[in-house]
Design a protein around this motif. Sequence first.
Motif, mmCIF file in Angstrom:
data_model
loop_
_atom_site.group_PDB
_atom_site.id
_atom_site.type_symbol
_atom_site.label_atom_id
_atom_site.label_comp_id
_atom_site.label_asym_id
_atom_site.label_seq_id
_atom_site.Cartn_x
_atom_site.Cartn_y
_atom_site.Cartn_z
ATOM 1 N N GLY A 116 -10.430 -32.394 33.084
ATOM 2 C CA GLY A 116 -11.695 -31.933 33.638
ATOM 3 C C GLY A 116 -11.986 -32.389 35.048
ATOM 4 N N VAL A 117 -13.264 -32.468 35.376
ATOM 5 C CA VAL A 117 -13.694 -32.601 36.775
ATOM 6 C C VAL A 117 -14.612 -33.786 37.039
ATOM 7 C CG1 VAL A 117 -13.466 -30.118 37.148
ATOM 8 C CG2 VAL A 117 -15.689 -31.048 36.429
ATOM 9 N N LEU A 118 -14.865 -34.636 36.041
ATOM 10 C CA LEU A 118 -15.762 -35.766 36.272
ATOM 11 C C LEU A 118 -14.993 -36.893 36.948
ATOM 12 C CD1 LEU A 118 -18.626 -36.670 36.046
ATOM 13 C CD2 LEU A 118 -18.181 -37.501 33.742
ATOM 14 N N THR A 119 -14.694 -36.668 38.217
ATOM 15 C CA THR A 119 -13.876 -37.556 39.035
ATOM 16 C C THR A 119 -14.263 -37.364 40.491
ATOM 17 O OG1 THR A 119 -11.611 -38.025 39.762
ATOM 18 C CG2 THR A 119 -12.078 -35.763 39.101
ATOM 19 N N GLN A 120 -14.017 -38.364 41.309
ATOM 20 C CA GLN A 120 -14.405 -38.260 42.718
ATOM 21 C C GLN A 120 -13.539 -37.282 43.507
ATOM 22 O OE1 GLN A 120 -14.173 -42.503 43.586
ATOM 23 N NE2 GLN A 120 -16.401 -42.595 43.755
ATOM 24 N N TYR A 121 -12.284 -37.117 43.125
ATOM 25 C CA TYR A 121 -11.377 -36.201 43.816
ATOM 26 C C TYR A 121 -10.523 -35.478 42.774
ATOM 27 C CZ TYR A 121 -12.528 -39.307 47.709
ATOM 28 O OH TYR A 121 -13.204 -40.053 48.633
ATOM 29 N N ARG A 122 -10.246 -34.214 43.054
ATOM 30 C CA ARG A 122 -9.367 -33.470 42.143
ATOM 31 C C ARG A 122 -8.639 -32.385 42.907
ATOM 32 N NH1 ARG A 122 -7.794 -29.774 38.526
ATOM 33 N NH2 ARG A 122 -7.680 -30.266 36.292
ATOM 34 N N ALA A 123 -7.371 -32.151 42.546
ATOM 35 C CA ALA A 123 -6.604 -31.043 43.115
ATOM 36 C C ALA A 123 -6.792 -29.808 42.236
ATOM 37 C CB ALA A 123 -5.125 -31.403 43.192
ATOM 38 N N PHE A 124 -6.989 -28.649 42.884
ATOM 39 C CA PHE A 124 -7.149 -27.376 42.182
ATOM 40 C C PHE A 124 -6.193 -26.343 42.762
ATOM 41 C CE2 PHE A 124 -11.373 -29.305 41.839
ATOM 42 C CZ PHE A 124 -11.676 -29.119 40.504
ATOM 43 N N PRO A 125 -5.712 -25.404 41.938
ATOM 44 C CA PRO A 125 -5.007 -24.250 42.493
ATOM 45 C C PRO A 125 -5.967 -23.490 43.411
ATOM 46 C CG PRO A 125 -4.745 -24.348 40.100
ATOM 47 C CD PRO A 125 -5.785 -25.354 40.452
ATOM 48 N N ALA A 126 -5.491 -23.092 44.573
ATOM 49 C CA ALA A 126 -6.370 -22.436 45.551
ATOM 50 C C ALA A 126 -7.017 -21.179 44.985
ATOM 51 C CB ALA A 126 -5.571 -22.101 46.808
ATOM 52 N N HIS A 127 -6.306 -20.468 44.088
ATOM 53 C CA HIS A 127 -6.834 -19.209 43.564
ATOM 54 C C HIS A 127 -8.002 -19.407 42.604
ATOM 55 C CE1 HIS A 127 -3.722 -20.226 40.417
ATOM 56 N NE2 HIS A 127 -4.799 -20.018 39.669
ATOM 57 N N SER A 128 -8.232 -20.637 42.122
ATOM 58 C CA SER A 128 -9.243 -20.883 41.092
ATOM 59 C C SER A 128 -10.632 -21.140 41.662
ATOM 60 C CB SER A 128 -8.828 -22.082 40.242
ATOM 61 O OG SER A 128 -8.881 -23.290 41.008
ATOM 62 N N LEU A 129 -10.756 -21.168 42.991
ATOM 63 C CA LEU A 129 -12.010 -21.578 43.623
ATOM 64 C C LEU A 129 -12.825 -20.395 44.124
ATOM 65 C CD1 LEU A 129 -10.628 -24.565 45.743
ATOM 66 C CD2 LEU A 129 -11.656 -24.647 43.454
ATOM 67 N N VAL A 130 -14.147 -20.596 44.170
ATOM 68 C CA VAL A 130 -15.061 -19.629 44.780
ATOM 69 C C VAL A 130 -15.943 -20.385 45.766
ATOM 70 C CG1 VAL A 130 -15.074 -18.132 42.755
ATOM 71 C CG2 VAL A 130 -16.832 -19.894 42.995
ATOM 72 N N ALA A 131 -16.405 -19.673 46.793
ATOM 73 C CA ALA A 131 -17.243 -20.292 47.827
ATOM 74 C C ALA A 131 -18.683 -20.409 47.350
ATOM 75 C CB ALA A 131 -17.182 -19.465 49.112
ATOM 76 N N ILE A 132 -19.303 -21.529 47.653
ATOM 77 C CA ILE A 132 -20.699 -21.773 47.289
ATOM 78 C C ILE A 132 -21.617 -21.060 48.275
ATOM 79 C CG2 ILE A 132 -22.492 -23.550 47.099
ATOM 80 C CD1 ILE A 132 -20.272 -25.526 46.334
ATOM 81 N N PRO A 133 -22.610 -20.311 47.813
ATOM 82 C CA PRO A 133 -23.581 -19.690 48.718
ATOM 83 C C PRO A 133 -24.283 -20.739 49.577
ATOM 84 C CG PRO A 133 -23.769 -18.743 46.519
ATOM 85 C CD PRO A 133 -22.831 -19.904 46.403
ATOM 86 N N GLU A 134 -24.582 -20.386 50.802
ATOM 87 C CA GLU A 134 -25.142 -21.332 51.757
ATOM 88 C C GLU A 134 -26.477 -21.914 51.319
ATOM 89 O OE1 GLU A 134 -25.331 -19.573 55.592
ATOM 90 O OE2 GLU A 134 -23.151 -19.351 55.803
ATOM 91 N N HIS A 135 -27.263 -21.137 50.562
ATOM 92 C CA HIS A 135 -28.615 -21.589 50.235
ATOM 93 C C HIS A 135 -28.660 -22.588 49.085
ATOM 94 C CE1 HIS A 135 -28.074 -18.398 47.221
ATOM 95 N NE2 HIS A 135 -29.072 -18.918 46.555
ATOM 96 N N LEU A 136 -27.523 -22.882 48.465
ATOM 97 C CA LEU A 136 -27.505 -23.778 47.314
ATOM 98 C C LEU A 136 -26.986 -25.162 47.683
ATOM 99 C CD1 LEU A 136 -26.083 -21.442 44.513
ATOM 100 C CD2 LEU A 136 -28.473 -22.022 44.959
ATOM 101 N N SER A 137 -27.590 -26.192 47.098
ATOM 102 C CA SER A 137 -27.090 -27.557 47.247
ATOM 103 C C SER A 137 -25.880 -27.751 46.335
ATOM 104 C CB SER A 137 -28.182 -28.558 46.856
ATOM 105 O OG SER A 137 -28.460 -28.473 45.466
ATOM 106 N N TYR A 138 -25.176 -28.877 46.509
ATOM 107 C CA TYR A 138 -24.055 -29.167 45.615
ATOM 108 C C TYR A 138 -24.526 -29.314 44.174
ATOM 109 C CZ TYR A 138 -20.729 -29.960 49.449
ATOM 110 O OH TYR A 138 -19.893 -29.801 50.542
ATOM 111 N N GLU A 139 -25.679 -29.969 43.986
ATOM 112 C CA GLU A 139 -26.198 -30.138 42.627
ATOM 113 C C GLU A 139 -26.495 -28.781 41.990
ATOM 114 O OE1 GLU A 139 -26.614 -33.827 44.826
ATOM 115 O OE2 GLU A 139 -27.315 -31.808 45.273
ATOM 116 N N GLU A 140 -27.121 -27.890 42.731
ATOM 117 C CA GLU A 140 -27.410 -26.558 42.198
ATOM 118 C C GLU A 140 -26.128 -25.782 41.921
ATOM 119 O OE1 GLU A 140 -31.723 -25.636 44.325
ATOM 120 O OE2 GLU A 140 -29.859 -25.363 45.455
#
Length: 321
Positions: A116-140
């Motif tokens: 999982g992801v409860l860690t300070q750093y993690r490697a991900f396959p580049a294809h698995s990611l999506v960009a966060i909309p500008e209006h949202l904080s990291y928590e949101e």
Amino acid sequence: MLQVHEVDLARLLHKSRLKESSIPTLKANEVLVKTHAVSLQYRDLMLANGTYPTILKIPDDLMPCSDMAGEILAVGDLVTKWKVGDRVCANLVLDHFHGKLSAKIRLTTLGGTTQGVLTQYRAFPAHSLVAIPEHLSYEEASTLPCPSPHIMGPVPLKAGDTTVLILGTGGVSMFGLQFAVASGATDITPAWDEEVLKLTDGRGVNHVLEVGRMGTLEKSLNSVDFGGWINLIGVLAKVFLSDTALASVLGRTIYKYSNLRGIFCGSITQFQDMLKLMSANPETTRPVIDKVFPFDQAIDAYAHLESQAHVGKVVIKVSEN
């Protein structure tokens, strides 16, 4: 060295601990992400206490959680889509691009069959990611990967539809309410099935977002219109059907020719479509966060989720900057 929050061999919450680990070495098609925030879902709680219903092998040394938001710190040699500094979320199932989920693809599920992801750093396959909309904080943004893309579904809401949201204070229910409004549908958060029928002049609703499982399924079937959809996502109610009740459920399903649709997660394409909807309706769809816990109080975050006293999402703030 970095800190990784990990559930131990027995997957018991009171034995969860922090451990030191090395920053991952990147493959050519991967990116290194600094985790800023992680949100919890009920699945995380069930995996931690050993009650998650699955026939798949869960790692004994499982690093928990699947829903995160973070910042790219480095990219592999073959990665061209992303750059250092980009803000991203990972899809819950790393290799689920679009369309039908397969048994092989499901093995890439974060916080379950895959670490999982409860860690300070993690490697991900580049294809698995999506960009966060500008209006949202990291928590949101950390609340988005699981409870929202699959609500979009293969049968999208449309104006004139009526949606009933069951057990409506958790993360899934709150997202369902927001997306119903943003899609132009009429939402109903009922006292229960009799009230739903009153509000719809006896017709029932087009969609039910069912988060209670067997404890509420019979009432959901009472609430749905002929040919309507019951979207099964939750396992909150600790009640199971007797043989008589099961026969009743099957009979009502046939009588109303209802569609019972099991939901596990959304694809990367659905995730991207959802983010477009959110960007077009930034205030209507802004995630509802109940409480944010610091990284070293992750156990308290789990306890708060287990209490079911929350309205919206429970978030763990992993990074302070």
